[in-house]
Design an enzyme around this catalytic site. Structure first.
Site, PDB file in Angstrom:
ATOM      1  NE  ARG A  29      27.227  50.518  24.766  1.00 46.15           N
ATOM      2  CZ  ARG A  29      26.498  51.539  25.228  1.00 46.15           C
ATOM      3  NH1 ARG A  29      25.965  51.490  26.427  1.00 46.15           N
ATOM      4  NH2 ARG A  29      26.314  52.610  24.476  1.00 46.15           N
ATOM      5  CG  ASP A  30      29.617  45.683  33.673  1.00 44.22           C
ATOM      6  OD1 ASP A  30      30.071  46.265  34.668  1.00 44.22           O
ATOM      7  OD2 ASP A  30      29.557  44.436  33.590  1.00 44.22           O
ATOM      8  CB  ILE A  31      31.892  41.974  30.443  1.00 41.90           C
ATOM      9  CG1 ILE A  31      32.085  40.886  29.412  1.00 41.90           C
ATOM     10  CG2 ILE A  31      31.958  41.425  31.866  1.00 41.90           C
ATOM     11  CD1 ILE A  31      33.484  40.283  29.426  1.00 41.90           C
ATOM     12  CG  ASN A  87      29.888  48.822  44.060  1.00 36.83           C
ATOM     13  OD1 ASN A  87      28.937  49.327  44.632  1.00 36.83           O
ATOM     14  ND2 ASN A  87      29.765  48.093  42.964  1.00 36.83           N
ATOM     15  CB  VAL A  96      37.545  45.684  38.808  1.00 33.17           C
ATOM     16  CG1 VAL A  96      38.779  46.233  38.100  1.00 33.17           C
ATOM     17  CG2 VAL A  96      36.945  44.515  38.022  1.00 33.17           C
ATOM     18  CG  HIS A 100      34.861  50.554  38.366  1.00 34.22           C
ATOM     19  ND1 HIS A 100      35.848  49.914  39.103  1.00 34.22           N
ATOM     20  CD2 HIS A 100      33.718  49.872  38.584  1.00 34.22           C
ATOM     21  CE1 HIS A 100      35.309  48.882  39.728  1.00 34.22           C
ATOM     22  NE2 HIS A 100      34.016  48.830  39.445  1.00 34.22           N
ATOM     23  CG  HIS A 102      29.027  50.335  38.380  1.00 36.18           C
ATOM     24  ND1 HIS A 102      28.974  49.101  37.778  1.00 36.18           N
ATOM     25  CD2 HIS A 102      29.951  50.214  39.364  1.00 36.18           C
ATOM     26  CE1 HIS A 102      29.804  48.264  38.381  1.00 36.18           C
ATOM     27  NE2 HIS A 102      30.417  48.920  39.358  1.00 36.18           N
TER      28      HIS A 102
HETATM   29  P1  5GP Z   1      32.621  46.306  40.688  1.00 38.53           P
HETATM   30  O1  5GP Z   1      31.928  45.038  41.104  1.00 38.53           O
HETATM   31  O2  5GP Z   1      34.111  46.242  40.994  1.00 38.53           O
HETATM   32  O3  5GP Z   1      31.978  47.549  41.200  1.00 38.53           O
HETATM   33  O4  5GP Z   1      32.454  46.383  39.124  1.00 38.53           O
HETATM   34  C1  5GP Z   1      33.270  45.678  38.253  1.00 38.53           C
HETATM   35  C2  5GP Z   1      32.503  45.522  36.968  1.00 38.53           C
HETATM   36  O5  5GP Z   1      33.417  45.190  35.955  1.00 38.53           O
HETATM   37  C3  5GP Z   1      31.458  44.398  37.011  1.00 38.53           C
HETATM   38  O6  5GP Z   1      30.161  44.952  36.763  1.00 38.53           O
HETATM   39  C4  5GP Z   1      31.911  43.452  35.893  1.00 38.53           C
HETATM   40  O7  5GP Z   1      30.829  42.912  35.172  1.00 38.53           O
HETATM   41  C5  5GP Z   1      32.801  44.337  35.040  1.00 38.53           C
HETATM   42  N1  5GP Z   1      33.860  43.642  34.334  1.00 38.53           N
HETATM   43  C6  5GP Z   1      34.720  42.745  34.873  1.00 38.53           C
HETATM   44  N2  5GP Z   1      35.586  42.319  33.942  1.00 38.53           N
HETATM   45  C7  5GP Z   1      35.259  42.951  32.787  1.00 38.53           C
HETATM   46  C8  5GP Z   1      35.797  42.915  31.465  1.00 38.53           C
HETATM   47  O8  5GP Z   1      36.758  42.211  31.148  1.00 38.53           O
HETATM   48  N3  5GP Z   1      35.195  43.701  30.523  1.00 38.53           N
HETATM   49  C9  5GP Z   1      34.126  44.500  30.825  1.00 38.53           C
HETATM   50  N4  5GP Z   1      33.620  45.224  29.819  1.00 38.53           N
HETATM   51  N5  5GP Z   1      33.608  44.558  32.070  1.00 38.53           N
HETATM   52  C10 5GP Z   1      34.154  43.800  33.029  1.00 38.53           C
END
Ligand code: 5GP
Ligand code: ZN
Length: 114
Positions: A29-31, A87, A96, A100, A102
Protein backbone atom coordinates in the site's frame (compact mmCIF):
# COMPACT_ATOMS: atom_id res chain seq x y z
CA UNK A 1 20.91 -0.94 -6.57
CA UNK A 2 21.82 -0.50 -2.90
CA UNK A 3 20.42 3.05 -2.68
CA UNK A 4 17.05 2.22 -4.26
CA UNK A 5 14.04 2.24 -1.89
CA UNK A 6 12.13 -0.47 -3.77
CA UNK A 7 15.24 -2.70 -4.06
CA UNK A 8 15.60 -2.40 -0.27
CA UNK A 9 11.97 -3.52 0.06
CA UNK A 10 12.57 -6.41 -2.38
CA UNK A 11 15.59 -7.46 -0.28
CA UNK A 12 13.55 -7.32 2.95
CA UNK A 13 15.64 -4.48 4.43
CA UNK A 14 12.54 -2.28 4.60
CA UNK A 15 9.19 -3.94 5.24
CA UNK A 16 6.20 -2.27 3.59
CA UNK A 17 2.56 -3.32 4.03
CA UNK A 18 2.75 -6.24 1.55
CA UNK A 19 -0.57 -7.21 -0.05
CA UNK A 20 0.76 -9.53 -2.81
CA UNK A 21 4.03 -11.34 -3.52
CA UNK A 22 5.29 -13.99 -5.95
CA UNK A 23 8.69 -14.95 -7.37
CA UNK A 24 8.93 -11.89 -9.63
CA UNK A 25 6.83 -9.08 -8.17
CA UNK A 26 5.57 -7.72 -4.87
CA UNK A 27 2.95 -5.13 -3.97
CA UNK A 28 2.23 -2.90 -1.00
CA UNK A 29 0.00 0.00 0.00
CA UNK A 30 1.20 3.47 -0.95
CA UNK A 31 2.36 5.54 2.04
CA UNK A 32 0.44 8.56 0.66
CA UNK A 33 -2.74 7.02 -0.77
CA UNK A 34 -4.66 8.95 -3.43
CA UNK A 35 -7.69 6.62 -3.26
CA UNK A 36 -9.13 4.03 -0.82
CA UNK A 37 -7.14 1.40 -2.71
CA UNK A 38 -3.70 2.67 -3.70
CA UNK A 39 -1.24 -0.17 -4.16
CA UNK A 40 2.15 -0.16 -5.88
CA UNK A 41 3.08 -3.30 -7.85
CA UNK A 42 6.85 -3.58 -8.20
CA UNK A 43 9.17 -6.01 -10.03
CA UNK A 44 11.84 -7.49 -7.75
CA UNK A 45 14.49 -6.70 -10.35
CA UNK A 46 15.68 -3.09 -10.67
CA UNK A 47 14.46 -1.25 -13.78
CA UNK A 48 14.77 2.51 -13.31
CA UNK A 49 12.12 3.73 -15.75
CA UNK A 50 9.90 2.39 -18.52
CA UNK A 51 12.53 3.79 -20.92
CA UNK A 52 14.99 1.21 -19.52
CA UNK A 53 12.72 -1.80 -20.14
CA UNK A 54 14.36 -4.45 -22.33
CA UNK A 55 12.45 -6.67 -24.82
CA UNK A 56 13.31 -9.78 -22.79
CA UNK A 57 11.57 -8.18 -19.79
CA UNK A 58 8.23 -7.88 -21.61
CA UNK A 59 6.66 -10.80 -19.70
CA UNK A 60 7.47 -9.06 -16.43
CA UNK A 61 5.12 -6.21 -17.37
CA UNK A 62 2.36 -8.75 -17.94
CA UNK A 63 3.03 -10.10 -14.43
CA UNK A 64 2.62 -6.61 -12.97
CA UNK A 65 -0.84 -6.44 -14.55
CA UNK A 66 -1.84 -9.94 -13.44
CA UNK A 67 -0.84 -8.97 -9.89
CA UNK A 68 -2.83 -5.71 -10.21
CA UNK A 69 -5.90 -7.70 -11.23
CA UNK A 70 -5.53 -10.02 -8.24
CA UNK A 71 -5.11 -7.08 -5.86
CA UNK A 72 -8.26 -5.45 -7.28
CA UNK A 73 -10.12 -8.72 -6.65
CA UNK A 74 -8.71 -8.93 -3.09
CA UNK A 75 -9.84 -5.37 -2.36
CA UNK A 76 -13.29 -5.99 -3.91
CA UNK A 77 -12.97 -3.35 -6.63
CA UNK A 78 -12.41 -5.53 -9.72
CA UNK A 79 -15.98 -5.20 -10.95
CA UNK A 80 -16.52 -1.58 -9.89
CA UNK A 81 -13.34 -0.56 -11.66
CA UNK A 82 -9.83 0.65 -10.97
CA UNK A 83 -7.02 2.51 -12.69
CA UNK A 84 -3.47 1.32 -13.38
CA UNK A 85 -0.77 3.94 -13.97
CA UNK A 86 2.97 3.82 -14.55
CA UNK A 87 4.71 7.21 -14.49
CA UNK A 88 7.87 7.65 -16.56
CA UNK A 89 10.32 10.37 -15.60
CA UNK A 90 9.87 13.75 -14.01
CA UNK A 91 7.13 15.46 -16.01
CA UNK A 92 4.89 12.43 -15.49
CA UNK A 93 5.52 12.64 -11.74
CA UNK A 94 7.88 9.69 -11.26
CA UNK A 95 9.63 10.09 -7.91
CA UNK A 96 10.92 6.57 -7.25
CA UNK A 97 13.19 5.41 -10.05
CA UNK A 98 12.38 1.69 -9.93
CA UNK A 99 9.35 1.00 -12.10
CA UNK A 100 6.03 0.38 -10.39
CA UNK A 101 2.39 0.13 -11.39
CA UNK A 102 -0.06 2.19 -9.33
CA UNK A 103 -3.40 0.42 -8.70
CA UNK A 104 -6.01 3.01 -7.74
CA UNK A 105 -9.67 2.49 -6.94
CA UNK A 106 -12.46 2.51 -4.41
CA UNK A 107 -13.70 5.91 -5.56
CA UNK A 108 -14.70 7.51 -8.85
CA UNK A 109 -11.57 7.76 -10.97
CA UNK A 110 -13.16 9.48 -13.98
CA UNK A 111 -10.82 11.52 -16.18
CA UNK A 112 -11.58 13.96 -17.54
CA UNK A 113 -14.11 14.80 -14.80
CA UNK A 114 -17.76 15.26 -15.73
P1 5GP B 1 5.77 7.73 -8.46
O1 5GP B 1 5.53 9.16 -8.09
O2 5GP B 1 7.26 7.45 -8.61
O3 5GP B 1 4.98 7.24 -9.62
O4 5GP B 1 5.25 6.88 -7.24
C1 5GP B 1 5.99 6.69 -6.09
C2 5GP B 1 5.02 6.38 -4.98
O5 5GP B 1 5.74 5.79 -3.93
C3 5GP B 1 4.32 7.62 -4.41
O6 5GP B 1 2.91 7.49 -4.59
C4 5GP B 1 4.73 7.61 -2.93
O7 5GP B 1 3.68 8.00 -2.08
C5 5GP B 1 5.16 6.17 -2.71
N1 5GP B 1 6.17 5.98 -1.69
C6 5GP B 1 7.32 6.68 -1.57
N2 5GP B 1 8.03 6.23 -0.53
C7 5GP B 1 7.31 5.23 0.03
C8 5GP B 1 7.53 4.37 1.15
O8 5GP B 1 8.54 4.43 1.86
N3 5GP B 1 6.56 3.45 1.43
C9 5GP B 1 5.42 3.35 0.68
N4 5GP B 1 4.54 2.41 1.06
N5 5GP B 1 5.20 4.14 -0.39
C10 5GP B 1 6.12 5.06 -0.71
ZN1 ZN C 1 15.50 -0.66 -7.42
Amino acid sequence: MSDCLFCKMAAGEIKPDIVYEDADVFAFRDINPQAPTHVLVVPKTHIATLNDLQPEQAALIGKLYLAARQIAEQDGIAERGYRTVMNCNREAGQTVFHIHLHVLGGRGMHWPPG
